[in-house]
Write a protein that holds these residues in place. Sequence first.
Motif, PDB file in Angstrom:
ATOM      1  N   ASP A  64     123.817 -12.602 -74.451  1.00 33.19           N
ATOM      2  CA  ASP A  64     123.577 -13.809 -73.659  1.00 33.19           C
ATOM      3  C   ASP A  64     124.591 -13.788 -72.530  1.00 33.19           C
ATOM      4  O   ASP A  64     125.801 -13.859 -72.784  1.00 33.19           O
ATOM      5  N   THR A  65     124.117 -13.662 -71.310  1.00 31.25           N
ATOM      6  CA  THR A  65     125.034 -13.521 -70.189  1.00 31.25           C
ATOM      7  C   THR A  65     124.493 -14.267 -68.977  1.00 31.25           C
ATOM      8  O   THR A  65     123.335 -14.669 -68.945  1.00 31.25           O
ATOM      9  N   THR A  66     125.344 -14.451 -67.989  1.00 31.17           N
ATOM     10  CA  THR A  66     124.952 -15.045 -66.718  1.00 31.17           C
ATOM     11  C   THR A  66     125.319 -14.050 -65.626  1.00 31.17           C
ATOM     12  O   THR A  66     126.453 -13.588 -65.574  1.00 31.17           O
ATOM     13  N   LEU A  67     124.342 -13.704 -64.799  1.00 28.17           N
ATOM     14  CA  LEU A  67     124.566 -12.719 -63.748  1.00 28.17           C
ATOM     15  C   LEU A  67     124.411 -13.361 -62.376  1.00 28.17           C
ATOM     16  O   LEU A  67     123.442 -14.078 -62.129  1.00 28.17           O
ATOM     17  N   PRO A  68     125.355 -13.085 -61.458  1.00 29.56           N
ATOM     18  CA  PRO A  68     125.249 -13.628 -60.102  1.00 29.56           C
ATOM     19  C   PRO A  68     124.189 -12.889 -59.300  1.00 29.56           C
ATOM     20  O   PRO A  68     123.853 -11.737 -59.589  1.00 29.56           O
ATOM     21  N   VAL A  69     123.668 -13.572 -58.301  1.00 28.69           N
ATOM     22  CA  VAL A  69     122.721 -12.954 -57.374  1.00 28.69           C
ATOM     23  C   VAL A  69     123.166 -13.266 -55.953  1.00 28.69           C
ATOM     24  O   VAL A  69     123.902 -14.211 -55.722  1.00 28.69           O
ATOM     25  N   ALA A  70     122.693 -12.469 -55.020  1.00 26.94           N
ATOM     26  CA  ALA A  70     123.036 -12.696 -53.611  1.00 26.94           C
ATOM     27  C   ALA A  70     122.396 -13.997 -53.131  1.00 26.94           C
ATOM     28  O   ALA A  70     121.224 -14.241 -53.397  1.00 26.94           O
ATOM     29  N   PRO A  71     123.147 -14.838 -52.438  1.00 25.86           N
ATOM     30  CA  PRO A  71     122.617 -16.148 -52.029  1.00 25.86           C
ATOM     31  C   PRO A  71     121.691 -16.107 -50.817  1.00 25.86           C
ATOM     32  O   PRO A  71     121.155 -17.132 -50.435  1.00 25.86           O
ATOM     33  N   ALA A  72     121.465 -14.948 -50.212  1.00 22.37           N
ATOM     34  CA  ALA A  72     120.665 -14.888 -48.988  1.00 22.37           C
ATOM     35  C   ALA A  72     119.254 -15.439 -49.182  1.00 22.37           C
ATOM     36  O   ALA A  72     118.732 -16.142 -48.318  1.00 22.37           O
ATOM     37  N   ILE A  73     118.633 -15.127 -50.290  1.00 23.29           N
ATOM     38  CA  ILE A  73     117.280 -15.622 -50.582  1.00 23.29           C
ATOM     39  C   ILE A  73     117.312 -16.207 -51.988  1.00 23.29           C
ATOM     40  O   ILE A  73     117.707 -15.521 -52.936  1.00 23.29           O
ATOM     41  N   TRP A  74     116.942 -17.467 -52.106  1.00 17.96           N
ATOM     42  CA  TRP A  74     116.901 -18.077 -53.439  1.00 17.96           C
ATOM     43  C   TRP A  74     115.539 -18.657 -53.700  1.00 17.96           C
ATOM     44  O   TRP A  74     115.056 -19.410 -52.868  1.00 17.96           O
ATOM     45  N   PRO A  75     114.868 -18.406 -54.819  1.00 16.53           N
ATOM     46  CA  PRO A  75     115.314 -17.391 -55.783  1.00 16.53           C
ATOM     47  C   PRO A  75     115.067 -15.993 -55.245  1.00 16.53           C
ATOM     48  O   PRO A  75     114.147 -15.802 -54.446  1.00 16.53           O
ATOM     49  N   PRO A  76     115.895 -15.034 -55.639  1.00 22.35           N
ATOM     50  CA  PRO A  76     115.737 -13.678 -55.126  1.00 22.35           C
ATOM     51  C   PRO A  76     114.413 -13.075 -55.595  1.00 22.35           C
ATOM     52  O   PRO A  76     113.942 -13.363 -56.684  1.00 22.35           O
ATOM     53  N   GLN A  77     113.810 -12.277 -54.756  1.00 19.33           N
ATOM     54  CA  GLN A  77     112.553 -11.607 -55.096  1.00 19.33           C
ATOM     55  C   GLN A  77     112.719 -10.119 -54.891  1.00 19.33           C
ATOM     56  O   GLN A  77     112.926  -9.693 -53.764  1.00 19.33           O
ATOM     57  N   PRO A  78     112.679  -9.293 -55.879  1.00 19.89           N
ATOM     58  CA  PRO A  78     112.648  -9.688 -57.284  1.00 19.89           C
ATOM     59  C   PRO A  78     114.030 -10.098 -57.766  1.00 19.89           C
ATOM     60  O   PRO A  78     115.002  -9.935 -57.044  1.00 19.89           O
ATOM     61  N   GLY A  79     114.112 -10.581 -58.991  1.00 18.08           N
ATOM     62  CA  GLY A  79     115.389 -10.949 -59.590  1.00 18.08           C
ATOM     63  C   GLY A  79     116.211  -9.710 -59.898  1.00 18.08           C
ATOM     64  O   GLY A  79     115.799  -8.590 -59.614  1.00 18.08           O
ATOM     65  N   PRO A  80     117.401  -9.900 -60.494  1.00 17.77           N
ATOM     66  CA  PRO A  80     118.282  -8.764 -60.763  1.00 17.77           C
ATOM     67  C   PRO A  80     117.690  -7.768 -61.758  1.00 17.77           C
ATOM     68  O   PRO A  80     116.949  -8.141 -62.657  1.00 17.77           O
ATOM     69  N   LYS A  81     118.026  -6.490 -61.536  1.00 20.99           N
ATOM     70  CA  LYS A  81     117.696  -5.435 -62.489  1.00 20.99           C
ATOM     71  C   LYS A  81     118.929  -5.193 -63.355  1.00 20.99           C
ATOM     72  O   LYS A  81     120.050  -5.203 -62.844  1.00 20.99           O
ATOM     73  N   ILE A  82     118.709  -4.982 -64.631  1.00 24.83           N
ATOM     74  CA  ILE A  82     119.815  -4.763 -65.562  1.00 24.83           C
ATOM     75  C   ILE A  82     119.473  -3.552 -66.423  1.00 24.83           C
ATOM     76  O   ILE A  82     118.358  -3.454 -66.934  1.00 24.83           O
ATOM     77  N   THR A  83     120.427  -2.641 -66.573  1.00 22.41           N
ATOM     78  CA  THR A  83     120.231  -1.467 -67.422  1.00 22.41           C
ATOM     79  C   THR A  83     121.128  -1.591 -68.641  1.00 22.41           C
ATOM     80  O   THR A  83     122.344  -1.810 -68.517  1.00 22.41           O
ATOM     81  N   TYR A  84     120.522  -1.479 -69.815  1.00 25.99           N
ATOM     82  CA  TYR A  84     121.262  -1.469 -71.077  1.00 25.99           C
ATOM     83  C   TYR A  84     121.229  -0.071 -71.660  1.00 25.99           C
ATOM     84  O   TYR A  84     120.221   0.635 -71.541  1.00 25.99           O
ATOM     85  N   GLY A  85     122.333   0.331 -72.280  1.00 31.35           N
ATOM     86  CA  GLY A  85     122.410   1.644 -72.917  1.00 31.35           C
ATOM     87  C   GLY A  85     123.050   1.540 -74.278  1.00 31.35           C
ATOM     88  O   GLY A  85     123.847   0.639 -74.538  1.00 31.35           O
ATOM     89  N   VAL A  86     122.685   2.479 -75.159  1.00 32.98           N
ATOM     90  CA  VAL A  86     123.279   2.545 -76.495  1.00 32.98           C
ATOM     91  C   VAL A  86     123.549   4.005 -76.818  1.00 32.98           C
ATOM     92  O   VAL A  86     122.750   4.889 -76.478  1.00 32.98           O
ATOM     93  N   GLU A  87     124.703   4.266 -77.445  1.00 26.91           N
ATOM     94  CA  GLU A  87     125.032   5.598 -77.932  1.00 26.91           C
ATOM     95  C   GLU A  87     125.764   5.468 -79.255  1.00 26.91           C
ATOM     96  O   GLU A  87     126.506   4.511 -79.472  1.00 26.91           O
ATOM     97  N   ALA A  88     125.523   6.420 -80.151  1.00 24.36           N
ATOM     98  CA  ALA A  88     126.272   6.487 -81.405  1.00 24.36           C
ATOM     99  C   ALA A  88     127.575   7.231 -81.134  1.00 24.36           C
ATOM    100  O   ALA A  88     127.628   8.111 -80.268  1.00 24.36           O
ATOM    101  N   PHE A  89     128.626   6.878 -81.862  1.00 25.32           N
ATOM    102  CA  PHE A  89     129.877   7.617 -81.701  1.00 25.32           C
ATOM    103  C   PHE A  89     130.482   7.934 -83.062  1.00 25.32           C
ATOM    104  O   PHE A  89     130.230   7.263 -84.057  1.00 25.32           O
TER     105      PHE A  89
END
Length: 105
Positions: A64-89
């Motif tokens: 659960d997080t909150t991510l900032p976006v650039a204020p130039a266009i609100w709401p931004p089109q498209p919204g933010p892209k987020i990449t999640y990764g997982v690795e075993a160690f």
Amino acid sequence: SKPSAPSNVKLDWSCSPIPATLTYAVHVTFSWTDNASNEEGYHIFRNGGLIATLGANSSSFVDDTTLPVAPAIWPPQPGPKITYGVEAFNGDETSAMKERELNCD
């Protein structure tokens, strides 16, 4: 030896714009199949940065997080892209990282 990489990596998410703060509230459930028999745990990454270390035999993580976006266009089109990764160690060795991307749009 190097732990096996997770498989069946999935993201379930919701994104909600918060105009007053120019941010997006993001709720993500990140899940995978634990294929490793010798892992000490799992590393979870968001946009390339380590955000959590989980114990052995883990197969999901909730972010659960909150991510900032650039204020130039609100709401931004498209919204933010987020990449999640997982690795075993295991000690200094890691499996291949498995990544998934989401778009808040």
